[in-house]
Design a protein around this motif. Structure first.
Motif, PDB file in Angstrom:
ATOM      1  N   ILE A  84      37.874  42.676  36.627  1.00 31.88           N
ATOM      2  CA  ILE A  84      39.005  42.506  37.542  1.00 31.88           C
ATOM      3  C   ILE A  84      38.550  42.885  38.947  1.00 31.88           C
ATOM      4  CG2 ILE A  84      41.389  43.142  38.025  1.00 31.88           C
ATOM      5  CD1 ILE A  84      41.702  43.996  35.146  1.00 31.88           C
ATOM      6  N   PHE A  85      38.915  42.064  39.922  1.00 32.48           N
ATOM      7  CA  PHE A  85      38.547  42.302  41.321  1.00 32.48           C
ATOM      8  C   PHE A  85      39.821  42.581  42.116  1.00 32.48           C
ATOM      9  CE2 PHE A  85      35.248  39.736  39.454  1.00 32.48           C
ATOM     10  CZ  PHE A  85      34.084  40.347  39.886  1.00 32.48           C
ATOM     11  N   TYR A  86      39.751  43.592  42.980  1.00 35.22           N
ATOM     12  CA  TYR A  86      40.915  44.076  43.709  1.00 35.22           C
ATOM     13  C   TYR A  86      40.622  44.076  45.209  1.00 35.22           C
ATOM     14  CZ  TYR A  86      41.473  46.353  39.110  1.00 35.22           C
ATOM     15  OH  TYR A  86      41.537  46.623  37.781  1.00 35.22           O
ATOM     16  N   GLU A  87      41.704  43.885  45.951  1.00 36.74           N
ATOM     17  CA  GLU A  87      41.676  44.122  47.397  1.00 36.74           C
ATOM     18  C   GLU A  87      42.953  44.882  47.733  1.00 36.74           C
ATOM     19  OE1 GLU A  87      40.136  41.730  51.303  1.00 36.74           O
ATOM     20  OE2 GLU A  87      41.421  40.636  49.925  1.00 36.74           O
ATOM     21  N   TRP A  88      42.837  45.918  48.538  1.00 37.35           N
ATOM     22  CA  TRP A  88      43.999  46.745  48.820  1.00 37.35           C
ATOM     23  C   TRP A  88      44.064  47.088  50.301  1.00 37.35           C
ATOM     24  CZ3 TRP A  88      43.563  51.811  50.704  1.00 37.35           C
ATOM     25  CH2 TRP A  88      42.262  52.363  50.703  1.00 37.35           C
ATOM     26  N   ASN A  89      45.273  47.408  50.765  1.00 47.42           N
ATOM     27  CA  ASN A  89      45.464  47.910  52.124  1.00 47.42           C
ATOM     28  C   ASN A  89      46.663  48.826  52.125  1.00 47.42           C
ATOM     29  OD1 ASN A  89      47.902  46.284  52.567  1.00 47.42           O
ATOM     30  ND2 ASN A  89      46.501  44.530  52.707  1.00 47.42           N
ATOM     31  N   PHE A  90      46.897  49.465  53.267  1.00 43.21           N
ATOM     32  CA  PHE A  90      47.941  50.495  53.333  1.00 43.21           C
ATOM     33  C   PHE A  90      49.345  49.909  53.231  1.00 43.21           C
ATOM     34  CE2 PHE A  90      44.299  52.117  55.766  1.00 43.21           C
ATOM     35  CZ  PHE A  90      44.037  53.255  55.037  1.00 43.21           C
ATOM     36  N   ASP A  91      49.533  48.698  53.716  1.00 43.69           N
ATOM     37  CA  ASP A  91      50.879  48.127  53.798  1.00 43.69           C
ATOM     38  C   ASP A  91      51.283  47.391  52.531  1.00 43.69           C
ATOM     39  OD1 ASP A  91      51.098  49.098  56.405  1.00 43.69           O
ATOM     40  OD2 ASP A  91      50.108  47.308  57.213  1.00 43.69           O
ATOM     41  N   GLN A  92      50.395  46.520  52.035  1.00 39.19           N
ATOM     42  CA  GLN A  92      50.761  45.663  50.922  1.00 39.19           C
ATOM     43  C   GLN A  92      50.263  46.165  49.574  1.00 39.19           C
ATOM     44  OE1 GLN A  92      49.331  41.773  51.942  1.00 39.19           O
ATOM     45  NE2 GLN A  92      50.720  41.545  53.697  1.00 39.19           N
ATOM     46  N   GLY A  93      49.481  47.202  49.562  1.00 46.24           N
ATOM     47  CA  GLY A  93      48.986  47.728  48.300  1.00 46.24           C
ATOM     48  C   GLY A  93      47.884  46.869  47.710  1.00 46.24           C
ATOM     49  N   PHE A  94      47.958  46.633  46.399  1.00 42.74           N
ATOM     50  CA  PHE A  94      46.895  45.936  45.689  1.00 42.74           C
ATOM     51  C   PHE A  94      47.198  44.445  45.521  1.00 42.74           C
ATOM     52  CE2 PHE A  94      45.517  50.112  44.041  1.00 42.74           C
ATOM     53  CZ  PHE A  94      44.149  49.967  44.165  1.00 42.74           C
ATOM     54  N   VAL A  95      46.132  43.671  45.644  1.00 40.91           N
ATOM     55  CA  VAL A  95      46.098  42.294  45.168  1.00 40.91           C
ATOM     56  C   VAL A  95      44.889  42.203  44.257  1.00 40.91           C
ATOM     57  CG1 VAL A  95      45.800  39.870  45.776  1.00 40.91           C
ATOM     58  CG2 VAL A  95      47.162  41.362  47.249  1.00 40.91           C
ATOM     59  N   TYR A  96      45.077  41.735  43.019  1.00 38.97           N
ATOM     60  CA  TYR A  96      43.924  41.684  42.124  1.00 38.97           C
ATOM     61  C   TYR A  96      43.913  40.385  41.327  1.00 38.97           C
ATOM     62  CZ  TYR A  96      47.008  43.191  38.261  1.00 38.97           C
ATOM     63  OH  TYR A  96      48.004  43.285  37.325  1.00 38.97           O
ATOM     64  N   TYR A  97      42.708  40.034  40.886  1.00 41.01           N
ATOM     65  CA  TYR A  97      42.479  38.806  40.138  1.00 41.01           C
ATOM     66  C   TYR A  97      41.633  39.124  38.905  1.00 41.01           C
ATOM     67  CZ  TYR A  97      44.044  36.550  44.433  1.00 41.01           C
ATOM     68  OH  TYR A  97      44.775  36.170  45.532  1.00 41.01           O
ATOM     69  N   ALA A  98      41.958  38.468  37.819  1.00 37.33           N
ATOM     70  CA  ALA A  98      41.226  38.640  36.562  1.00 37.33           C
ATOM     71  C   ALA A  98      40.664  37.285  36.145  1.00 37.33           C
ATOM     72  CB  ALA A  98      42.138  39.209  35.486  1.00 37.33           C
ATOM     73  N   PRO A  99      39.493  36.890  36.665  1.00 37.22           N
ATOM     74  CA  PRO A  99      38.941  35.561  36.370  1.00 37.22           C
ATOM     75  C   PRO A  99      38.561  35.416  34.898  1.00 37.22           C
ATOM     76  CG  PRO A  99      37.345  36.901  37.551  1.00 37.22           C
ATOM     77  CD  PRO A  99      38.630  37.668  37.563  1.00 37.22           C
ATOM     78  N   ILE A 100      38.653  34.200  34.420  1.00 28.43           N
ATOM     79  CA  ILE A 100      38.352  33.907  33.024  1.00 28.43           C
ATOM     80  C   ILE A 100      36.844  33.952  32.803  1.00 28.43           C
ATOM     81  CG2 ILE A 100      38.480  32.142  31.218  1.00 28.43           C
ATOM     82  CD1 ILE A 100      41.056  31.148  32.524  1.00 28.43           C
ATOM     83  N   LEU A 101      36.453  34.606  31.731  1.00 26.60           N
ATOM     84  CA  LEU A 101      35.046  34.622  31.319  1.00 26.60           C
ATOM     85  C   LEU A 101      35.003  34.799  29.814  1.00 26.60           C
ATOM     86  CD1 LEU A 101      31.992  34.686  31.930  1.00 26.60           C
ATOM     87  CD2 LEU A 101      32.186  37.170  32.131  1.00 26.60           C
ATOM     88  N   ASN A 102      34.468  33.793  29.138  1.00 25.70           N
ATOM     89  CA  ASN A 102      34.247  33.873  27.698  1.00 25.70           C
ATOM     90  C   ASN A 102      33.058  33.003  27.331  1.00 25.70           C
ATOM     91  OD1 ASN A 102      35.321  31.174  27.574  1.00 25.70           O
ATOM     92  ND2 ASN A 102      37.389  32.075  27.558  1.00 25.70           N
ATOM     93  N   ASP A 103      32.802  32.871  26.058  1.00 24.85           N
ATOM     94  CA  ASP A 103      31.631  32.097  25.628  1.00 24.85           C
ATOM     95  C   ASP A 103      31.754  30.622  25.964  1.00 24.85           C
ATOM     96  OD1 ASP A 103      30.707  34.463  24.659  1.00 24.85           O
ATOM     97  OD2 ASP A 103      31.057  34.016  22.544  1.00 24.85           O
ATOM     98  N   GLU A 104      32.987  30.150  26.199  1.00 23.39           N
ATOM     99  CA  GLU A 104      33.173  28.743  26.532  1.00 23.39           C
ATOM    100  C   GLU A 104      32.990  28.456  28.015  1.00 23.39           C
ATOM    101  OE1 GLU A 104      37.023  27.823  25.128  1.00 23.39           O
ATOM    102  OE2 GLU A 104      36.538  28.065  22.999  1.00 23.39           O
TER     103      GLU A 104
END
Length: 951
Positions: free
Chosen positions: A205-225
């Protein structure tokens, strides 16, 4: 990245004591004098957390976690600084880039995150209960301004803290979907502290955060396919330098390359799996940055240095430390110029090439081996080889400062605990799990018991075998090993409730001084118990000094063996005695020889000490034991270099505590002290031969603690607790001025009237004592209902209390002694309603009905436990139902009719409590709820946690 001018300064550390090490040692000694047990050394560490390198320039220090203790170990001077502040086992830690600030965190009840100043070894910031169930992983920004933590509870919460301020709340948080799995690894982007990456075994999971808006995060798909290739389990993730890419290592030797989708339109945290790079065959366990380079540690024990384009620059494969669990590099200041001996730097290059130079680093392996790598990989120093499995067995040398302990992987270590150096070690077969260790009384031999039932006798110096082949008489684990005082006998207790005895082979030919080839030969075995054996001990008869052997089991039976008349393969029993009615014995030892009588001391599941005459097996005294959480599970008399009859102490352990008890035993709570020693459970303990140190094994925590004893602190506590009855008043509801004490005093004097007859008209003489026969009536009047056996024990306790000194029996008891007797004999936490519930549950199970028929209930009362006659049973029912009938004047038919008319045909537990015992239903529910809270408060919390390490 934010401007440096906006970064606040870190908290000002507490100034160090001026002058030299002497002043600090004096201060530490003063602090230690305030407590009875002081932790002085930690053997072993949590290999799942790893090692943090704290070396700066020429200093040689590292950090590791040992259970709930943080340890800063100076491996050049072999000294430890112990960081104590956690209630639960530390399961994650990190350090700032300049090695100034250390962060430790734990998971469980009353969890904390602590920031330590490594210049002073004191905490500068503490977050209490920062997450509901504690913290799973932590990380710190390169500028040491922010701290990130991820919770242990689900759904997980990622939080960012500005720890340099006084705020007790995180700046921003993000709740994660449980489908992502437990995120155990967390890293900041070294070039942008507002970007974070975490990963579980299956999801990054990758996150970006700041003081005003808090967290924005993404969970990219990764599997054997994703790439039509097997990915493997994700291990660790990092951000690449001078790039928008990130890397994740896997258990199949892959490197997953992540690329930002379109940073101009979306967040930089919006990444996708760009490429799956097959870097090697073996699992990549460690992935981290070292300056401009990326460092990889794998399951083969190899360390590889690669550049940002993933080209291998250097490959070390000669360390032989085992699979790598952690890698940590030293730090150098700008003004420091390290001296590098280029002649010893060998990069195995076949052509002329610039030699590879890197910082010194420390490797921690999964086999708990710690190595310090210097001279750019050319020099390897083994710092520590700790236990990599559960430590259950330990013993101390009877004459020298030596301790021997073994683990469940067959690894045996012998240490000098004064110099803190390992004397020698030995690896048995990895399947030979060591279950117990015992030195003989001369200290020249050791007996080693294994879980497969084998026992080997070895030399205590070289650890070589003294037997051609181990004894294999048991098919189950050996739980206890004991030598007799002259080492003429050796006995073992096994998990199949059996005791085995071995006899020493003395010199066979005095002229030629030939000695038998085997030090001990098998004498015999006997299964005298049907439940677990909790104690095995040798002793001597007080009159003739002959050796005797006793065993005590959870079947409540004390067994004495006939060693004199036993022959080969024919171990005889001398006596079997049931010593408890319903409490379960948990441990046994010999009482210190404070009188001419010989006594045995036991502890049971009712929080009671019991003292028995070792010859007659009569219970001579019952005393309230320590009530620090769980029951005592083992006890041992503390050795002394002074008088063996005066100023004696006993050591004990509960599930998670270590304590000391002062003699004589009186039930005074101020004569005992206990500390929180191992949050996940104390497996075993031993004391040094001189009584100055204690050692506790942490079991599954793979560690061993060494404690320094300060008996003056316990003596001071005992004096401050007060003399005579003052300590006991606090154990009475309301104290000395309360209503219960007044009622106790009134009942005591009322018993005199009852004894002489309530209808007597003659002049009465009020005495300060009552006859011993009145004890049971006063006890019952106070709400304590002892059994007939307990009444007999109480009377014998008082009757024989002065017999040794005066040769006379005591026939009366005064109020002060009665108060002590009452407090020591009554249930430690009052009546237990769960016992009633359990009894009805068992009886209902036998009848397969929700209600208990009357005839079954009455039959159980008369056929099990202490015998009750028809008249005694009718008298009890008459009193409980307030029938006011004198049953002594009734015939059996009239008694039967009385019961049929007044006693219910069917009973439930609620009906029994309300109709028979007269407890209102609401009060009964309140009792149950109160008891449940007491049990929860006294139950040690043994947690299983996933551990992680971040630097």
């Amino acid at each position: 990245m934010e401007n440096d001018s906006n970064i606040p300064r870190a908290p000002t550390p507490i100034p160090m004591m001026p002058n030299t090490e002497t002043s600090k040692n004096d201060e530490n000694e003063t602090i230690n004098n305030l407590t009875a047990l002081n932790l002085s050394w930690c053997f072993g560490y949590n290999k799942h957390i790893g090692i943090i390198n704290l070396c700066v320039n020429e200093t040689k220090k590292m950090f590791f976690a040992s259970s709930h203790i943080g340890v800063v170990h100076d491996f050049s001077s072999n000294e430890q600084k112990l960081l104590q502040g956690h209630r639960n086992s530390i399961n994650c830690c990190t350090v700032s880039e300049d090695k100034r600030w250390l962060v430790t965190a734990d998971a469980g009840h009353d969890s904390t995150i602590i920031v330590w100043d490594l210049n002073t070894y004191v905490p500068v910031q503490t977050y209490f209960n920062s997450h509901l169930e504690g913290t799973l992983s932590v990380a710190m920004t390169p500028d040491s301004k922010y701290l990130a933590s991820i919770s242990a509870q689900y759904p997980q919460v990622l939080a960012v803290w500005e720890w340099t301020t006084d705020s007790e709340s995180p700046m921003c948080t993000a709740e994660l979907d449980p489908e992502y799995g437990p995120q155990t690894n967390i890293r900041f982007n070294l070039e942008n502290t507002f970007q974070i990456v975490t990963n579980s075994y299956t999801q990054a999971i990758f996150y970006e955060w700041n003081f005003d808006q808090g967290f924005v995060y993404y969970a990219p798909i990764l599997n054997d396919e994703t790439f039509n290739k097997p990915v493997g389990r994700l291990t660790q993730s990092i951000f690449q330098l001078n790039s928008s890419r990130a890397l994740t290592a896997t258990s199949l030797g892959n490197l997953v390359v992540w690329e930002t989708m379109n940073s101009k339109i979306t967040s930089k945290a919006n990444k996708k799996a760009f490429k799956l790079f097959k870097f090697q065959e073996k699992s990549i366990n460690v992935l981290k940055q070292m300056n401009e380079l990326i460092v990889i540690g794998d399951s083969e024990g190899h360390v590889k240095f690669i550049d940002q384009q993933l080209h291998i620059l250097m490959w070390f494969k000669h360390f032989d430390l085992g699979p790598i669990a952690s890698l940590s590099f030293s730090q150098t200041t700008k003004d420091y110029k390290p001296t590098i001996d280029y002649e010893v730097v060998d990069n195995d290059a076949t052509i002329e090439y610039e030699k590879f130079v890197c910082k010194d680093f420390i490797i921690g392996s999964t086999s708990a081996v710690v190595g310090h790598i210097s001279q750019s990989g050319s020099k390897i120093d083994i710092i520590s080889k700790a236990s990599d499995n559960s430590v259950m067995a330990l013993d101390t040398h009877p004459l020298l400062p030596r301790i021997c302990f073994g683990n469940s992987a067959g690894y045996l270590q012998l240490w000098d605990y004064e110099t803190k150096t390992m004397v020698c070690s030995r690896n048995f077969n990895r399947h030979m799990q060591i279950s117990c260790i015992k030195f003989n009384h001369k200290g020249d031999l050791m007996a080693i018991g294994f879980q497969n039932g084998q026992m080997q006798i070895i030399d205590s110096i070289s650890l070589d075998d003294c037997l051609k082949s181990p004894f294999i008489y048991s098919k189950d684990s050996i739980t206890h090993i004991e030598f007799s005082e002259d080492s003429s006998f050796l006995a073992t207790a096994e998990a199949d409730f059996t005791v085995s005895v071995y006899k020493y082979n003395f010199i066979t030919d005095r002229d030629s001084m030939k000695i038998a080839s085997e030090p001990y030969t098998f004498l015999g075995r006997y299964r005298a118990h049907y439940k677990e054996i909790v104690s095995l001990t040798f002793g001597t008869y007080p009159d003739n000094g002959e050796t005797r052997l006793l065993s005590l089991g959870k079947d409540r039976v004390l067994v004495e063996y006939d060693l004199i008349n036993s022959n080969y393969d024919d171990l005889l029993i001398k006596e079997k005695t049931r010593i408890e009615q319903y409490a379960v014995p948990l441990a046994m030892t010999w009482h210190p020889p404070t009188s001419s009588e010989s006594f045995i001391l036991t502890v049971n599941s009712e929080w009671k000490y019991k003292i028995y005459n070792s010859v007659t097996k009569m219970c001579r005294k019952t005393l309230l034991g320590p009530t620090f959480g769980s029951c005592l599970k083992n006890i041992s008399i503390l050795p002394t270099e002074g008088s063996i009859t005066e100023n004696r102490y006993m050591v004990y352990i509960t599930e998670d505590k270590l304590g000391i008890q002062k003699f004589p035993l009186t039930g005074n709570p101020f004569d005992s002290i206990a500390i929180y020693s191992h949050p996940d459970g104390v497996a075993n303990f031993k004391s040094s031969f001189d009584g100055k140190y204690l050692f506790t094994a942490g079991g599954d925590n793979n560690n061993l603690f060494m404690w320094k004893i300060n008996l003056k602190a316990l003596e001071a506590q005992s004096v401050l607790g007060g003399a005579d009855l003052k300590p006991f008043y606090g154990l009475i509801e309301g104290g000395r001025e309360g209503e219960f004490f007044k009622e106790m005093r009134e009942l005591f004097y009322y018993s005199q009237l009852r004894h002489h007859g309530l209808n007597e008209n003659t002049e009465r003489i009020i005495k300060l004592t009552i006859p011993l026969s009145e004890i049971s009536y006063v006890m019952r009047g106070l709400g304590f209902y002892p059994t007939e056996q307990e009444i007999e024990d109480m009377i014998n306790e008082v009757k024989f209390s002065e017999y040794v000194d005066t040769n006379k029996l005591v026939e009366e008891i005064n109020l002060d002694d009665f108060i002590r007797l009452y407090i020591n004999h009554r249930p430690a936490f009052g009546l237990d309603p769960y016992q009633i519930y359990d009894s009805f549950r068992v009886l209902n199970k036998q009848t397969n009905r929700d209600f208990l028929p009357r005839h079954v209930f009455l039959d159980e009362l008369q056929t099990h436990g202490e015998h009750m006659t028809d008249y005694e049973l009718a008298d009890c029912i008459s009193n409980l139902l307030h029938l006011n009938s004198d049953v002594e004047d009734l015939t059996k038919e009239e008694i039967s009719s009385l019961i049929d008319r007044n006693f219910p045909q069917e009973l439930s537990v609620d009906k029994f409590m309300s109709d028979i015992l007269g407890v209102p239903a609401n009060d009964f529910d309140q009792i149950l709820n109160t008891w449940e809270r007491i049990k929860q408060a006294n139950t040690p919390r043994v947690l299983k946690k996933t551990n992680s390490f971040i630097e």
